[in-house]
Design a protein around this motif. Structure first.
Motif, mmCIF file in Angstrom:
data_model
loop_
_atom_site.group_PDB
_atom_site.id
_atom_site.type_symbol
_atom_site.label_atom_id
_atom_site.label_comp_id
_atom_site.label_asym_id
_atom_site.label_seq_id
_atom_site.Cartn_x
_atom_site.Cartn_y
_atom_site.Cartn_z
ATOM 1 N N UNK A 1 4.152 9.232 0.508
ATOM 2 C CA UNK A 1 4.980 10.067 -0.375
ATOM 3 C C UNK A 1 4.328 11.436 -0.508
ATOM 4 N N UNK A 2 5.094 12.471 -0.137
ATOM 5 C CA UNK A 2 4.570 13.838 -0.177
ATOM 6 C C UNK A 2 5.583 14.759 -0.840
ATOM 7 N N UNK A 3 5.132 15.918 -1.307
ATOM 8 C CA UNK A 3 6.065 16.864 -1.922
ATOM 9 C C UNK A 3 6.951 17.535 -0.866
ATOM 10 N N UNK A 4 8.046 18.150 -1.319
ATOM 11 C CA UNK A 4 8.888 18.912 -0.399
ATOM 12 C C UNK A 4 8.065 20.066 0.185
ATOM 13 N N UNK B 1 9.545 10.915 1.810
ATOM 14 C CA UNK B 1 9.075 9.545 1.947
ATOM 15 C C UNK B 1 8.956 9.239 3.436
ATOM 16 N N UNK B 2 7.772 8.892 3.883
ATOM 17 C CA UNK B 2 7.495 8.696 5.310
ATOM 18 C C UNK B 2 8.012 9.887 6.123
ATOM 19 N N UNK B 3 7.839 11.080 5.566
ATOM 20 C CA UNK B 3 8.203 12.298 6.280
ATOM 21 C C UNK B 3 9.649 12.714 6.182
ATOM 22 N N UNK B 4 10.468 11.943 5.481
ATOM 23 C CA UNK B 4 11.898 12.257 5.393
ATOM 24 C C UNK B 4 12.248 12.708 3.974
ATOM 25 N N UNK C 1 0.819 -1.217 0.000
ATOM 26 C CA UNK C 1 0.000 0.000 0.000
ATOM 27 C C UNK C 1 0.860 1.276 0.000
ATOM 28 N N UNK C 2 0.358 2.284 -0.687
ATOM 29 C CA UNK C 2 1.030 3.588 -0.739
ATOM 30 C C UNK C 2 0.017 4.673 -0.428
ATOM 31 N N UNK C 3 0.508 5.766 0.148
ATOM 32 C CA UNK C 3 -0.325 6.961 0.326
ATOM 33 C C UNK C 3 0.406 8.112 -0.328
ATOM 34 N N UNK C 4 -0.202 8.668 -1.357
ATOM 35 C CA UNK C 4 0.480 9.699 -2.148
ATOM 36 C C UNK C 4 -0.319 10.991 -2.094
#
Lengths: 605, 248
Positions: free
Chosen positions: B87-90, B64-67, B5-8
């Motif tokens: 996965x989130x943007x900078x 990725x995971x907040x890093x 699973x991924x959360x994007x």
């Protein structure tokens, strides 16, 4: 259709080494310059170049000079090179490298403080100026940092869809910005194409998503000629495992530093097949090969450093005959130098830092102790836009080309290190001549219908969203890549190429139904859809040119015609758009070489 | 093959939410592979910036995971298997769409730093002589791939949003590469103190931690620059007098 309009004297499309160097030169000549990057500035493929930039500086071996470099380049290219370009390249590369130093590049040094040079395949003497194994990064950063202070407008994340022409000359270009998806019209007196290669036409490639043959296709669509498109370089050493990194480049520098190729039986198979025209220059024993890599001037180079086309085919043969590594490659072993060199692990980490890093991070392998698994990967196209050797102008007036998207310098096979020097030498020339052209010609008018038609075509995939028979751009691209890999790869036959042409026609029909979801802002599906047309054009050009060349030469190897013919050295295959809109294939004779250059070749045989 | 699973993060201009996806993963896969697979299977318009896929161009920076990480150099096997990969943007830059941010501020900042200014050539042929040991130190800084992960993690930019006053670790590394370049003769110390805001850095070393090239940003670039600024801007005679007074 709504669009922003910009005007420049010289528009440079592509911002890798060639584009940046062209833009710098055109700006220095006083032209107003626009520089279009498909990605962010500084991310173009030049950044990936590892081994070095070839220039006969003669810092490490004083027997080197431009004549030897010229002869090496012609031999590597199997004599279908544009000899004028090969001459200019060999003569001017040293000045272009020194100029980089004056702009801040920091190359590795010789003990007496000059630019260090390393051995590379096909180069007679140590010739590649380098920075460890990240020479390309050093080069693009130097050009970028120098360039932005020279006064030029940089258009980042902007894709050109079509060139605009007027009465048989170039008038500008039309494209869109990725971030907002807005159309942009560039009026320009001269245009320089520096868009790089076509690697994304293949499944296994060292190239990133950008390399969809844009410049090749833009020039072709605008009426310019392409040549030598059958000559695709498959670099012998790409990563083969894990699957997600298949194709990523492993620099030839590994072999230059003493790395050897072995099959699953542990045999150095490259000693088994040394082409006649390289026999006199190739080491007779493993011992002699090792001495060569360690700088012994009397030793000859090991067979691992034969030209890339040959090494790639030997690897393919080992794999096909069942002597490959577990994941379908062969072994590239640099760790073995422990037996010869005290402190070998540290030496490897210092000389090949990014290779060490790449294998450690992506494959979990320590190359100072374990051999790498490698196999061929689509790397470069020798063919491209047919240009004048001195000015780099294409057959379409006002349109120039430099770097990988231009043809001629490398002939049938490029030597490692000659691409970075190509970018510098011919980037500069293209910029200089484009600026001169712009100074001598007024802007050409741009008919609104050209612009309207391009904009309408670009938006069509959105109109088809949700329709029942919609095709996915990603899937079509993958199918094309698989087909080109299988049918027009390292080893080809007539039957395969005919199948490829049929396959292309079928894919093109399906591409007319490509649909994309969402809207225009930063939409990768849309970009993938728009890239397809260029990929089809260059794939067709490769297949048709490969059919036309009924022999094997350099990067083009026909299983059904494995020999080189005398006739094959007398022509270049050229493609252009015919009167009926179809692709026309013609043979253009190789221009006769002046006596003095022939003497240079003979003297360096 | 197993499904993970991924959360994007999906959305534009900062507005949006994490969305759930699942895709099959295989041995050796990196996060960017998973993003591409999701793109091709079920999210054709998922925006992600990338190029080389080999950790050399610095395009695919995200969190990725907040890093802050490069998506192409983060192997799925190295992430905890018991929860989704997020996965989130900078965060230090304006959001554009999905995983893409507007990093153009970095290019503007770089242009403000005094460019390379070499001393006259050493040899009549216009070339210079440098020892390997002299270039080694600067080559560390020139390994920078401009991924801007150090900028993303720097609290001065990320939390305090002092983009106007502080150039960030990336450009202190750039300034250090120029200041310590064996041929460079320009002096950037006054700019470093005022225009570039070096004083804002309180050497927490977060930038060093996230650098995918392993550049020792704080120890080798920022601290030596801070020392130069102090040396240049302190009157040495007055400094000595203060020292003497303290001792007596």
């Amino acid at each position: 259709m709504d669009h922003q309009a910009v005007e420049h004297d010289v528009l440079v499309i592509g911002a890798g080494g060639a584009g940046l160097r062209a833009a710098i030169e055109a700006a220095a000549a006083g032209a107003s310059v626009g520089l279009v990057c498909k990605s962010l500035l500084g991310k173009a493929h030049t950044v990936m170049a590892e081994g070095g930039v070839a220039a006969a500086l003669a810092n490490v071996d004083d027997r080197d000079d431009w004549r030897v470099h010229f002869a090496d380049t012609m031999r590597g290219g199997q004599y279908v090179n544009n000899w004028r370009m090969a001459e200019l390249h060999a003569r001017e590369a040293p000045a272009r490298v020194r100029e980089l130093e004056a702009w801040g590049a920091l190359f590795d040094r010789t003990p007496d403080g000059r630019i260090l040079q390393r051995n590379f395949g096909g180069h007679r003497y140590p010739r590649l100026a380098h920075v460890g194994d990240r020479t390309g990064l050093e080069m693009i950063r130097t050009l970028q940092d120098h360039g932005v202070h020279q006064g030029m407008d940089v258009h980042m994340e902007c894709t050109i869809l079509t060139l605009l022409t007027d009465g048989g000359r170039v008038a500008g270009a039309f494209g869109y910005d990725r971030e907002r998806g807005r159309f942009r019209l560039f009026r320009a007196r001269a245009v320089v194409l520096a868009t790089g290669g076509i690697g994304r036409a293949y499944r296994i490639t060292s190239n990133s998503w950008e390399y969809t043959g844009d410049g090749h296709a833009l020039a072709y669509d605008a009426g310019a000629e392409l040549q030598d498109m059958e000559f695709v370089q498959f670099h012998p050493t790409g990563m083969v495992w894990p699957p997600s990194v298949r194709g990523i480049l492993v620099t030839e520098g590994v072999r230059g530093e003493g790395g050897v190729l072995r099959n699953s039986e542990g045999r150095r198979f490259m000693f088994d097949d040394i082409p006649e025209n390289y026999r006199a220059q190739t080491a007779a024993s493993e011992e002699e090969g090792w001495r060569y890599t360690q700088g012994d001037r009397d030793a000859r180079r090991p067979p691992e450093l034969l030209t890339r086309d040959h090494v790639a085919r030997c690897i393919l043969r080992e794999v096909r005959e069942g002597r490959g590594s577990p994941h379908g490659g062969v072994y590239l072993d640099i760790a073995w130098i422990r037996e010869r060199l005290p402190g070998a692990a540290e030496h490897i980490r210092r000389k090949l830092p990014s290779m060490y890093h790449q294998f450690k991070e992506l494959a979990g392998i320590d190359i100072t102790t374990t051999p790498m698994e490698v196999g061929p990967t689509t790397h470069y196209i020798m063919g491209g836009i047919r240009v004048d050797g001195d000015s780099q102008m294409s057959t379409l007036p006002g349109l120039f080309a430099a770097g990988e998207c231009a043809a001629g310098l490398h002939g049938a096979n490029r030597l490692g290190g000659n691409s970075l020097s190509d970018l510098l030498v011919f980037g500069k020339r293209a910029g200089e001549h484009a600026a001169a052209w712009a100074g001598a010609h007024p802007p050409a008018p741009i008919g609104p219908d050209q612009v309207e038609a391009a904009a309408r075509r670009a938006l069509e995939p959105f109109d088809r969203a949700g329709s029942g028979d919609a095709e996915s751009p990603y899937r079509l691209q993958q199918e094309l890549q698989g087909m080109m890999q299988d049918e027009v790869g390292i080893v080809r036959t007539e039957g395969q190429m005919r199948r490829a042409l049929e396959g292309l026609a079928a894919l093109r029909r399906r591409a007319a139904r490509v649909a994309v979801e969402g809207h225009r802002e930063y939409n990768p599906g849309w970009h993938a859809a728009l890239d397809l047309a260029n990929l089809f054009t260059v794939s067709e050009a490769v297949a048709r040119s490969a059919l036309e060349r009924e022999e094997s030469r350099g990067g083009h190897f026909r299983d059904d015609r494995p020999e080189k013919t005398a006739e094959g050295a007398t022509f270049n295959v050229v493609v252009r758009r015919g009167a009926d809109g179809g692709m026309e294939v013609i043979r253009r004779p190789v221009a006769p070489m002046p006596q003095e250059l022939q003497e240079v070749i003979d003297a360096n045989a | 093959m197993t499904t993970r699973p991924f959360r994007i993060f999906r959305g534009a201009s900062g507005a949006g939410a994490l969305r759930e996806y699942a895709t099959e993963v295989s041995e050796g896969m990196v996060v960017l592979d998973a993003v591409h697979q999701i793109q091709a299977e079920s999210a054709g318009d998922l925006a992600v910036r990338w190029n080389c896929k080999a950790g050399k161009c610095g395009s695919c920076s995200a969190e990725v995971n907040g890093v802050p990480r490069l998506l192409c150099m983060t192997r799925l096997e190295d992430l905890p298997a018991d929860r989704p990969v997020t996965i989130e943007p900078m965060r230090a830059f304006p959001h554009v769409r999905d995983l893409v941010t507007d990093v153009s501020w970095n290019y503007e900042v770089k242009r403000q730093i005094t460019p390379f200014t070499p001393r006259p050539p050493d040899a009549p042929d216009g070339t210079w002589r440098m020892q390997q040991s002299d270039v080694d130190r600067v080559q560390e800084f020139r390994k920078c791939i401009e991924c801007f992960l150090c900028q993303d993690t720097c609290h001065v930019l990320r939390d305090h949003r002092l983009h106007e006053a502080f150039v960030g670790p990336r450009f202190l590394v750039h300034a250090a590469a120029l200041e310590m370049h064996p041929l460079d003769v320009a002096d950037r110390t006054a700019d470093l103190r005022k225009a570039h805001g070096i004083g804002y850095c309180n050497i927490t070393k977060c930038c060093t931690t996230v650098c995918p090239e392993g550049i020792r940003i704080t120890d080798n670039a920022i601290i030596p620059l801070k020392e130069r600024v102090v040396d240049a801007l302190w009157d040495p005679v007055a400094g000595l007098a203060r020292l003497v007074r303290r001792r007596t």
